[in-house]
Design a protein around this motif. Structure first.
Motif, mmCIF file in Angstrom:
data_model
loop_
_atom_site.group_PDB
_atom_site.id
_atom_site.type_symbol
_atom_site.label_atom_id
_atom_site.label_comp_id
_atom_site.label_asym_id
_atom_site.label_seq_id
_atom_site.Cartn_x
_atom_site.Cartn_y
_atom_site.Cartn_z
ATOM 1 N N GLY A 274 1.062 -1.265 0.196
ATOM 2 C CA GLY A 274 -0.507 -0.310 0.061
ATOM 3 C C GLY A 274 0.633 1.710 0.096
ATOM 4 O O GLY A 274 0.103 2.327 -0.679
ATOM 5 N N SER A 275 2.252 1.133 0.209
ATOM 6 C CA SER A 275 2.879 2.497 0.408
ATOM 7 C C SER A 275 3.344 2.295 -1.160
ATOM 8 O O SER A 275 4.158 4.020 -0.730
ATOM 9 N N GLN A 276 3.303 2.095 -1.533
ATOM 10 C CA GLN A 276 4.331 1.958 -2.628
ATOM 11 C C GLN A 276 5.471 1.838 -2.836
ATOM 12 O O GLN A 276 6.282 2.022 -3.509
ATOM 13 N N ALA A 277 6.345 1.011 -1.334
ATOM 14 C CA ALA A 277 7.659 0.897 -1.237
ATOM 15 C C ALA A 277 8.048 -0.553 -2.014
ATOM 16 O O ALA A 277 7.295 -0.914 -1.483
ATOM 17 N N GLU A 278 9.305 -0.689 -2.110
ATOM 18 C CA GLU A 278 9.758 -1.209 -2.553
ATOM 19 C C GLU A 278 10.697 -2.175 -1.617
ATOM 20 O O GLU A 278 11.614 -1.806 -1.377
ATOM 21 N N ASN B 100 2.481 11.279 -5.475
ATOM 22 C CA ASN B 100 1.257 11.848 -4.429
ATOM 23 C C ASN B 100 2.404 11.773 -2.761
ATOM 24 O O ASN B 100 2.840 11.043 -2.659
ATOM 25 N N SER B 101 2.501 13.536 -2.832
ATOM 26 C CA SER B 101 3.158 13.921 -1.515
ATOM 27 C C SER B 101 2.988 12.656 -0.127
ATOM 28 O O SER B 101 3.111 13.743 0.716
ATOM 29 N N ARG B 102 1.394 12.943 -0.167
ATOM 30 C CA ARG B 102 1.052 12.023 0.874
ATOM 31 C C ARG B 102 1.507 10.670 1.300
ATOM 32 O O ARG B 102 1.545 10.717 2.075
ATOM 33 N N VAL B 103 1.917 10.168 0.125
ATOM 34 C CA VAL B 103 2.197 8.854 0.192
ATOM 35 C C VAL B 103 3.771 8.526 0.812
ATOM 36 O O VAL B 103 4.112 8.259 1.842
ATOM 37 N N ARG B 104 4.445 10.104 0.536
ATOM 38 C CA ARG B 104 6.089 10.428 0.815
ATOM 39 C C ARG B 104 6.002 10.789 2.712
ATOM 40 O O ARG B 104 7.118 10.356 2.874
ATOM 41 N N GLU B 105 5.070 11.663 2.616
ATOM 42 C CA GLU B 105 5.635 11.608 4.038
ATOM 43 C C GLU B 105 4.089 10.469 4.821
ATOM 44 O O GLU B 105 5.127 10.479 5.709
ATOM 45 N N ARG B 106 3.793 10.227 4.754
ATOM 46 C CA ARG B 106 3.702 8.870 5.207
ATOM 47 C C ARG B 106 4.385 7.511 5.295
ATOM 48 O O ARG B 106 5.047 7.020 6.773
ATOM 49 N N LEU C 182 7.528 9.429 5.260
ATOM 50 C CA LEU C 182 8.546 9.717 6.217
ATOM 51 C C LEU C 182 8.426 9.742 7.856
ATOM 52 O O LEU C 182 9.112 9.590 8.305
ATOM 53 N N LYS C 183 6.875 9.128 8.070
ATOM 54 C CA LYS C 183 6.249 9.080 9.562
ATOM 55 C C LYS C 183 6.742 7.802 9.692
ATOM 56 O O LYS C 183 7.483 7.910 11.169
ATOM 57 N N GLU C 184 6.759 6.699 8.838
ATOM 58 C CA GLU C 184 7.267 5.438 9.389
ATOM 59 C C GLU C 184 8.736 5.917 9.473
ATOM 60 O O GLU C 184 8.818 4.977 10.641
ATOM 61 N N VAL C 185 9.823 6.001 8.970
ATOM 62 C CA VAL C 185 11.039 6.079 8.863
ATOM 63 C C VAL C 185 10.498 6.994 10.708
ATOM 64 O O VAL C 185 11.457 6.520 11.520
ATOM 65 N N SER C 186 10.607 8.014 10.799
ATOM 66 C CA SER C 186 10.646 8.455 12.490
ATOM 67 C C SER C 186 9.801 7.849 13.154
ATOM 68 O O SER C 186 10.634 7.657 14.313
ATOM 69 N N ILE C 187 8.669 7.539 13.323
ATOM 70 C CA ILE C 187 8.429 6.299 14.326
ATOM 71 C C ILE C 187 9.552 5.124 14.511
ATOM 72 O O ILE C 187 9.653 5.050 16.163
ATOM 73 N N THR D 164 17.083 11.766 -0.788
ATOM 74 C CA THR D 164 17.019 12.724 -2.277
ATOM 75 C C THR D 164 15.904 12.963 -2.389
ATOM 76 O O THR D 164 14.914 13.370 -1.541
ATOM 77 N N LYS D 165 16.210 13.781 -3.420
ATOM 78 C CA LYS D 165 15.084 14.658 -3.793
ATOM 79 C C LYS D 165 13.606 13.750 -4.360
ATOM 80 O O LYS D 165 12.604 14.539 -4.000
ATOM 81 N N ASP D 166 14.079 13.084 -4.982
ATOM 82 C CA ASP D 166 12.906 12.435 -5.457
ATOM 83 C C ASP D 166 13.146 10.687 -4.587
ATOM 84 O O ASP D 166 12.121 9.846 -5.678
ATOM 85 N N SER D 167 13.143 9.737 -3.580
ATOM 86 C CA SER D 167 13.856 9.085 -2.905
ATOM 87 C C SER D 167 14.713 8.861 -1.416
ATOM 88 O O SER D 167 14.251 9.825 -0.867
ATOM 89 N N VAL D 168 13.210 8.665 -0.838
ATOM 90 C CA VAL D 168 13.683 7.623 0.078
ATOM 91 C C VAL D 168 13.793 6.665 0.426
ATOM 92 O O VAL D 168 13.574 5.243 -0.142
ATOM 93 N N HIS D 169 15.046 5.592 1.440
ATOM 94 C CA HIS D 169 15.451 4.427 1.501
ATOM 95 C C HIS D 169 15.772 4.281 3.004
ATOM 96 O O HIS D 169 16.665 5.058 4.146
ATOM 97 N N LEU D 170 14.652 3.304 3.650
ATOM 98 C CA LEU D 170 14.597 3.151 5.157
ATOM 99 C C LEU D 170 15.584 1.274 4.687
ATOM 100 O O LEU D 170 14.894 0.631 4.194
ATOM 101 N N TYR D 171 17.129 1.418 5.716
ATOM 102 C CA TYR D 171 17.489 0.640 5.988
ATOM 103 C C TYR D 171 17.166 0.323 7.425
ATOM 104 O O TYR D 171 17.396 0.025 9.021
ATOM 105 N N MET D 172 16.795 -1.601 7.319
ATOM 106 C CA MET D 172 16.358 -2.334 8.571
ATOM 107 C C MET D 172 16.984 -3.725 9.066
ATOM 108 O O MET D 172 17.921 -3.826 8.414
#
Length: 108
Positions: free
Chosen positions: A27-31, A52-58, A60-65, A84-92
């Motif tokens: 649902g987050s469209q993340a890979e 959709n900027s709301r997708v990015r905001e959600r 980034l909220k996951e990252v913050s949590i 980056t300007k057009d991507s967010v990468h979360l490492y876990m």
């Protein structure tokens, strides 16, 4: 930790290899893929191109949590993130099983 120097070991983020996918886009469209960061295996969850900027905001909220959660054996461990300007990468951290497999093994 690198106890010989008394501090954290820094990772070489120019040495990242993105490997096989672990899950289809949700649902987050993340890979979600396996990644090697400076020889260390982890999970990389990436969101690219923000239609959709709301997708990015959600995302980034996951990252913050995850970043603010204290370590717990039942919660995936946040390692770090990059943007980056057009991507967010979360490492876990990577685990040998996933929650879905665990639930199915318990008969739920």
């Amino acid at each position: 930790h690198d106890h010989r120097r008394g501090g954290l070991k820094s990772l070489d983020l120019s040495n990242v290899t993105i490997c096989e996918p672990l899950a289809p886009r949700g649902g987050s469209q993340a890979e979600v893929r396996v990644a090697l960061v400076d020889g260390f295996q982890c999970v990389l969850k990436s969101l690219h191109g923000f239609q959709n900027s709301r997708v990015r905001e959600r995302f980034l909220k996951e990252v913050s949590i995850l970043e603010d959660l204290p370590p717990h054996r039942n919660v995936v461990r946040f390692l770090f993130h990059t943007t980056t300007k057009d991507s967010v990468h979360l490492y876990m951290s990577r685990y040998s099983s996933d929650l879905d497999a665990y639930i199915k093994s318990r008969g739920a």
